[in-house]
Design an enzyme around this catalytic site. Sequence first.
Site, short mmCIF file in Angstrom:
data_model
loop_
_atom_site.label_atom_id
_atom_site.label_comp_id
_atom_site.label_asym_id
_atom_site.label_seq_id
_atom_site.Cartn_x
_atom_site.Cartn_y
_atom_site.Cartn_z
N SER A 257 0.85 -1.20 0.00
CA SER A 257 0.00 0.00 0.00
C SER A 257 0.88 1.23 0.00
O SER A 257 2.00 1.22 0.49
CB SER A 257 -0.87 0.01 1.24
OG SER A 257 -0.04 0.26 2.36
N LYS A 258 0.31 2.30 -0.54
CA LYS A 258 1.12 3.51 -0.67
C LYS A 258 1.42 4.15 0.67
O LYS A 258 2.29 5.00 0.76
CB LYS A 258 0.46 4.48 -1.63
CG LYS A 258 -0.90 4.96 -1.24
CD LYS A 258 -1.44 5.85 -2.35
CE LYS A 258 -2.87 6.25 -2.05
NZ LYS A 258 -3.54 6.83 -3.18
N ARG A 259 0.70 3.75 1.72
CA ARG A 259 1.04 4.31 3.04
C ARG A 259 2.39 3.80 3.52
O ARG A 259 3.07 4.43 4.29
CB ARG A 259 0.00 3.93 4.09
CG ARG A 259 -1.38 4.16 3.64
CD ARG A 259 -2.33 4.85 4.59
NE ARG A 259 -3.57 5.11 3.90
CZ ARG A 259 -3.73 6.00 2.92
NH1 ARG A 259 -2.74 6.80 2.59
NH2 ARG A 259 -4.86 6.13 2.29
#
Length: 484
Positions: A257-259
């Site tokens: 995930s981009k987090r």
Amino acid sequence: MAASDRPVRVRIAPSPTGDPHVGTAYIALFNYVFAKKAGGKFVLRIEDTDQTRARADSEQMIFDALHWIGLSWDEGPDVGGPYAPYRQSERAHHYKAAAGELLDAGKAYRCFCTAERLAKVRIQQQAEKKNSGYDRHCRDADPTEARNRAAQGETHVVRLKAPLTGSVVVHDQLRGPVTIDADQIDDQVLLKSDGLPTYHLANVVDDHLMQITHVIRAEEWISSTPKHVLLYQAFDWEAPQFFHMPLLRNADKSKISKRKNPVSINYYRDVGILPHALLNFLGLMGWSFGDDREKFTLAEMVDAFAWEKVSLGGPVFNLDKLTWLNEKYIHDLDYEQLADAVISWRLNKEHLIRVLPLVRERIKKLDELIPAIEYFYSGDLDYTPVLADMKIPDATPADVGKALLDYIEKIEAREGFTAAVLEEEARKWTEALGWKAKHSFMLLRFAVTARKASPPLFETMSVLGKEITRRRLRQAAEIVGKAK
Ligand code: GLU
């Protein structure tokens, strides 16, 4: 002819909903390699039927990113092919016709239930701790009456009559058969109330019409596969073979995930990962060469490819490993090739012409240029010199960190990464926070340059580009958020 005997045709079917994802390149790579090894065709189809999520610039970014990494396709919206069009938004008539076929055969029905009714059913099911799903209220209504209601313009969807008893078997070629009881499968929607198909219908109809023999896609779609199998059965079409590749994971094993990890291919391009290194790295995700070899070319991977070498344990998208591999690639280039790589990265006239207007007034001699533009060419920044100033009056460090993340969301939701868009969002964001622009803009300046003085802020962000700007804002958010 069984799918296994037909000429191999595979596809990727990305939805153009945002930045080009490393997961798309990963799945594209395995489709490409399998197709080449089998002497088959690799198709690129754009699944853009969800108009609320589709973004105009996204499709071109997918083509560009996949080309940059070194992949090409035999058929697709940009190159054409015998099964054109390859964009689902241009194929609505096929899905309508297919749904019509199922309606006529009594294998699908029109459903007039309103959103309110469905919400009530859901609440009731939850209260009774029953399986959630459509309660099949319209399933046995008189089809002629339903057709008349539809003809008079009454809003409705078309649903598949899923079997009420028995089970569905999905044969995943990497995992073996999985049996799903019929009561776990809903009467799925095929056509939405706007007449457009759902993912399931469009995907199955296109895979059939485009003669796809092997569906190689990410594990996240495995739960959709029983629905697809039911559709193939309803149409009496032969289903392709399914291969669900293991999901890419963050270091903590959660789904990538981009987090936690930059997920846009453009990020890796912008920080100077070489395309072949990234492609090679993706080839190591869930697959191994067979001997201990970790550095290999695309052609070598095609040559050595076998499904037996795929392992299902979640491959970790490990940035250190990618950097390690990239280093090997850099060291193996001769100086001419390395110079070319650096030039095509950012040290080219086109890019300089974007940077120079921001710094020309700040230099007196050319030897001042490199120090003045250094942060346009470097990756992560050292915030130590400005950390003490990365504050907003009356806001806690945690609030400041959260606000920076919030600003990222705002700019991500917009198309175009221009100074005007970035400034407009920054003003709205500042106002919503009740902050003063002189404070919040300074905070953004520190976050993206780690300097107290820089050329006009939003122009600077625009030239840095979305990927680097986003990465720096995220890193600054993390550092500031933790500051005492
Ligand atoms: N449109 C889906 C996606 O965005 C396609 C999944 C599939 O390959 O069936 O990945």
